[in-house]
Design an enzyme around this catalytic site. Structure first.
Site, PDB file in Angstrom:
ATOM      1  CG  PHE A   1      40.094  47.498  39.278  1.00  0.00           C
ATOM      2  CD1 PHE A   1      38.863  47.790  39.849  1.00  0.00           C
ATOM      3  CD2 PHE A   1      40.307  47.840  37.940  1.00  0.00           C
ATOM      4  CE1 PHE A   1      37.862  48.417  39.113  1.00  0.00           C
ATOM      5  CE2 PHE A   1      39.306  48.465  37.195  1.00  0.00           C
ATOM      6  CZ  PHE A   1      38.077  48.753  37.784  1.00  0.00           C
TER       7      PHE A   1
ATOM      8  CG  PHE B   1      35.471  43.261  43.780  1.00  0.00           C
ATOM      9  CD1 PHE B   1      36.164  42.057  43.877  1.00  0.00           C
ATOM     10  CD2 PHE B   1      35.268  44.023  44.927  1.00  0.00           C
ATOM     11  CE1 PHE B   1      36.634  41.623  45.111  1.00  0.00           C
ATOM     12  CE2 PHE B   1      35.746  43.583  46.161  1.00  0.00           C
ATOM     13  CZ  PHE B   1      36.430  42.389  46.251  1.00  0.00           C
TER      14      PHE B   1
END
Ligand code: CUA
Length: 156
Positions: free
Chosen positions: A74, A76
């Protein structure tokens, strides 16, 4: 209406081919179960957090020295962001994205995948040497791309 015999033959062949095509599609979709939602390699990216095994990302021991690492990517980061495995462990990574396209690369191994939202991508590696390995995102995914990483600790 007059129709040359050759034309009738071709109309018949066309009809047979068309019928065979629809039959194939119908068999794939309904008999083989090849419709997209039932394919286990596909996943709704909006429901990753509630879809097993990605609702509880992490390691699952599947053999004496073998593990499944079910992971999410995802912006980050990766879930989980640390994995601890014993030396000699074979790890089967199963990774999906919660949002955009990410990369999943473990430098020093041959694990290097593209992680597309909507799909589960898999790769395996046996960690024969103790130490710390990084998982890096190698697809540009936004402002925090260079911060997106996780660690594998191969211990004694
Ligand atoms: Cu995720 Cu770059």
């Amino acid at each position: 209406m007059y129709m040359p015999r050759s034309e009738k033959v071709w109309i018949t062949i066309g009809g047979v081919v068309l019928a065979a095509f629809f039959a194939t599609v119908a068999i794939d979709a309904f008999v083989m179960g090849a419709t997209p939602p039932s394919d286990p390699k596909m996943i709704d990216p909006a429901k990753v957090s509630t879809t097993p095994p990605f609702d509880k990302p992490g390691l699952v021991q599947v053999g004496p020295k073998e593990y499944d690492a079910n992971m999410t990517a995802f912006t980050f980061g990766f879930g989980p962001n640390v994995l601890n495995v014993p030396v000699g462990a074979k790890v089967n990574f199963h990774v999906t994205s919660k949002d955009v396209v990410h990369g999943f690369e473990i430098p020093g191994t041959d694990v290097n995948m593209m992680i597309d939202p909507g799909f589960v991508n898999s790769a395996s590696h046996t960690f024969d040497k103790p130490g710390k390995y990084l998982i890096l995102c190698n697809e540009y995914c936004g402002a925090g791309h260079q911060l997106m990483m996780a660690t594998i600790i191969v211990g004694g």
